[in-house]
Motif scaffolding. Structure first.
Motif, PDB file in Angstrom:
ATOM      1  N   SER A 267       0.850  -1.185   0.000  1.00  0.00           N
ATOM      2  CA  SER A 267       0.000   0.000   0.000  1.00  0.00           C
ATOM      3  C   SER A 267       0.891   1.241   0.000  1.00  0.00           C
ATOM      4  O   SER A 267       2.023   1.207   0.499  1.00  0.00           O
ATOM      5  CB  SER A 267      -0.924  -0.006   1.217  1.00  0.00           C
ATOM      6  OG  SER A 267      -0.161  -0.131   2.386  1.00  0.00           O
ATOM      7  N   LYS A 268       0.334   2.324  -0.541  1.00  0.00           N
ATOM      8  CA  LYS A 268       1.131   3.562  -0.681  1.00  0.00           C
ATOM      9  C   LYS A 268       1.531   4.131   0.674  1.00  0.00           C
ATOM     10  O   LYS A 268       2.579   4.723   0.827  1.00  0.00           O
ATOM     11  CB  LYS A 268       0.311   4.608  -1.423  1.00  0.00           C
ATOM     12  CG  LYS A 268       0.292   4.346  -2.913  1.00  0.00           C
ATOM     13  CD  LYS A 268      -0.188   5.568  -3.686  1.00  0.00           C
ATOM     14  CE  LYS A 268      -0.250   5.247  -5.162  1.00  0.00           C
ATOM     15  NZ  LYS A 268      -1.593   5.377  -5.718  1.00  0.00           N
TER      16      LYS A 268
ATOM     17  N   VAL B 158      -1.900  -1.588  -3.513  1.00  0.00           N
ATOM     18  CA  VAL B 158      -3.166  -2.138  -3.000  1.00  0.00           C
ATOM     19  C   VAL B 158      -3.592  -1.340  -1.770  1.00  0.00           C
ATOM     20  O   VAL B 158      -2.750  -0.773  -1.080  1.00  0.00           O
ATOM     21  CB  VAL B 158      -3.014  -3.629  -2.587  1.00  0.00           C
ATOM     22  CG1 VAL B 158      -3.039  -4.552  -3.768  1.00  0.00           C
ATOM     23  CG2 VAL B 158      -1.779  -3.858  -1.729  1.00  0.00           C
ATOM     24  N   ASP B 159      -4.906  -1.334  -1.536  1.00  0.00           N
ATOM     25  CA  ASP B 159      -5.437  -0.690  -0.331  1.00  0.00           C
ATOM     26  C   ASP B 159      -6.217  -1.757   0.438  1.00  0.00           C
ATOM     27  O   ASP B 159      -7.435  -1.872   0.294  1.00  0.00           O
ATOM     28  CB  ASP B 159      -6.339   0.488  -0.741  1.00  0.00           C
ATOM     29  CG  ASP B 159      -6.960   1.179   0.462  1.00  0.00           C
ATOM     30  OD1 ASP B 159      -6.696   0.737   1.600  1.00  0.00           O
ATOM     31  OD2 ASP B 159      -7.724   2.140   0.266  1.00  0.00           O
ATOM     32  N   PHE B 160      -5.472  -2.556   1.226  1.00  0.00           N
ATOM     33  CA  PHE B 160      -6.126  -3.697   1.899  1.00  0.00           C
ATOM     34  C   PHE B 160      -7.022  -3.247   3.059  1.00  0.00           C
ATOM     35  O   PHE B 160      -7.846  -4.011   3.529  1.00  0.00           O
ATOM     36  CB  PHE B 160      -5.082  -4.723   2.374  1.00  0.00           C
ATOM     37  CG  PHE B 160      -4.175  -4.203   3.454  1.00  0.00           C
ATOM     38  CD1 PHE B 160      -2.959  -3.646   3.135  1.00  0.00           C
ATOM     39  CD2 PHE B 160      -4.560  -4.244   4.786  1.00  0.00           C
ATOM     40  CE1 PHE B 160      -2.117  -3.138   4.117  1.00  0.00           C
ATOM     41  CE2 PHE B 160      -3.728  -3.744   5.782  1.00  0.00           C
ATOM     42  CZ  PHE B 160      -2.509  -3.190   5.438  1.00  0.00           C
ATOM     43  N   VAL B 161      -6.873  -1.997   3.493  1.00  0.00           N
ATOM     44  CA  VAL B 161      -7.693  -1.518   4.619  1.00  0.00           C
ATOM     45  C   VAL B 161      -9.115  -1.176   4.145  1.00  0.00           C
ATOM     46  O   VAL B 161     -10.096  -1.539   4.791  1.00  0.00           O
ATOM     47  CB  VAL B 161      -7.036  -0.295   5.300  1.00  0.00           C
ATOM     48  CG1 VAL B 161      -7.918   0.258   6.413  1.00  0.00           C
ATOM     49  CG2 VAL B 161      -5.680  -0.665   5.876  1.00  0.00           C
ATOM     50  N   ASN B 162      -9.212  -0.540   2.982  1.00  0.00           N
ATOM     51  CA  ASN B 162     -10.528  -0.053   2.537  1.00  0.00           C
ATOM     52  C   ASN B 162     -11.117  -0.832   1.369  1.00  0.00           C
ATOM     53  O   ASN B 162     -12.276  -0.617   1.018  1.00  0.00           O
ATOM     54  CB  ASN B 162     -10.415   1.426   2.128  1.00  0.00           C
ATOM     55  CG  ASN B 162      -9.975   2.279   3.292  1.00  0.00           C
ATOM     56  OD1 ASN B 162     -10.594   2.241   4.355  1.00  0.00           O
ATOM     57  ND2 ASN B 162      -8.885   3.004   3.113  1.00  0.00           N
ATOM     58  N   ASN B 163     -10.337  -1.700   0.741  1.00  0.00           N
ATOM     59  CA  ASN B 163     -10.812  -2.376  -0.463  1.00  0.00           C
ATOM     60  C   ASN B 163     -10.765  -3.900  -0.260  1.00  0.00           C
ATOM     61  O   ASN B 163      -9.691  -4.482  -0.099  1.00  0.00           O
ATOM     62  CB  ASN B 163      -9.920  -1.943  -1.644  1.00  0.00           C
ATOM     63  CG  ASN B 163     -10.363  -2.536  -2.954  1.00  0.00           C
ATOM     64  OD1 ASN B 163     -10.661  -3.718  -3.050  1.00  0.00           O
ATOM     65  ND2 ASN B 163     -10.387  -1.704  -3.981  1.00  0.00           N
TER      66      ASN B 163
END
Ligand SMILES: N[C@@H](CCC(=O)N[C@@H](CS)C(=O)NCC(=O)O)C(=O)O
Length: 196
Positions: free
Chosen positions: A8-9, A33-38
């Motif tokens: 993630s960024k 990737v945005d594993f927290v929100n997606n």
């Protein structure tokens, strides 16, 4: 060697790997990737690593887990100067601050009572100020004009401080030496390219 870095960024562990590769002119593809929100991204990460954490480095077909192993592999592959035992200790302390920060961030996000009197919470919270205190003498001697001072621990410290400040896990006003460190290294290679 063809590399893809999955992460993630905002992740400080991921950011250090990106900074390191940019700083050493190592060509790579960044798969964000945005594993927290997606949910789809979260599922994707889960499928790629049994640890279910980022970063993951794909070196050709091989997946490498854990930022420290990733950085050691890159150091070895590209014949970069290895860390001294002292620098390894600084990195361990910074990683401990970052691990504590990630735990606190995820607990807060899930609605845990962060002020609850708890043996675990108290120890986790204390790791950050205690770790930063340990690092201070080393960090104050770092010179942004000396390329070897922009090392893995320096990049990790930058990534941690910036992220922890953004996530309101630390109040930088209480850390004047760390503000100076950020100020001194903000133009180092890889910083602006990975900023968020
Ligand atoms: N020890 C791991 C820690 C990586 C880590 O904690 N990554 C965070 C993002 S900054 C993560 O994926 N957290 C998800 C979770 O803890 O479930 C490393 O150095 O790579």
């Amino acid at each position: 060697m063809k590399y893809t870095l999955l992460g993630s960024k905002r992740s400080p562990f991921v950011r250090t790997c990106r900074m390191f590769m940019i700083n050493h002119n190592i060509d790579f593809n960044f798969q964000s990737v945005d594993f927290v929100n997606n949910k789809e991204d979260a599922q994707f990460v889960k499928e790629k690593t049994p640890i279910n954490r980022v970063p993951v480095l794909f070196q050709n077909e091989t997946a490498i887990f854990e930022s420290r192993v990733i950085l050691n592999t890159l150091t070895e592959n590209h014949k970069i100067q290895k860390l001294t035992p002292k620098e390894e200790n600084y990195l361990s302390v910074i990683n401990s601050c970052t691990d504590a920060g990630v735990t606190l961030f995820l607990m807060r996000r899930d609605g845990f009572d962060m002020e609850k009197k708890s043996f675990f919470l108290e120890r986790t919270k204390n790791r950050i100020p205690e770790g930063l205190k340990y690092l201070r003498e080393w960090e104050k001697k770092l010179n942004p004009n000396n390329p070897s001072d922009w090392s893995i621990p320096a990049m990790s410290l930058y990534s941690f401080l910036y992220w922890a400040h953004q996530r309101e896990l630390i109040d930088l006003n209480q850390y004047p030496d760390e503000i100076s460190f950020i100020e001194n290294f903000k133009s180092s290679k890889g910083v602006s390219e990975t900023s968020f």
